[in-house]
Scaffold this motif. Sequence first.
Motif: not given
Length: 104
Positions: A68-70, A2-6, A62-63, A54-59
């Motif tokens: 856009l393809s991924r 949980l330390k990284t956006p990925l 951007s992070a 979907v929200l974490t995918l958008i985050y």
Amino acid sequence: MLKTPLGRFRLTAWIQAVAYLLILFVAYPLKSAGMPQAVTIFGNIYGAAFLLLVLTLIYARSALDWSLSRPIIIFFVSFIPFGLIVMDLLWMRKWEDGSISRSA
């Protein structure tokens, strides 16, 4: 994790994948067995998990500076049973250590 956006995205992908499998393999058979409220309960859980995905995918897009393809590919893979689990096991772990280019 949980330390990284990925890492946060991978966790929500697993949550959504499990919720999807529960609705397909638990709720719908229970509905056929005469318990239609199971679909309502598991459907609400799946809906919340999908919105979180979907929200974490958008985050994550951007992070992590993804093209856009991924995210589009990940979005459509989320509708395939076991799709996000296979994607995590094959690709997302490699993205975390940076062995795959960020723009792919």
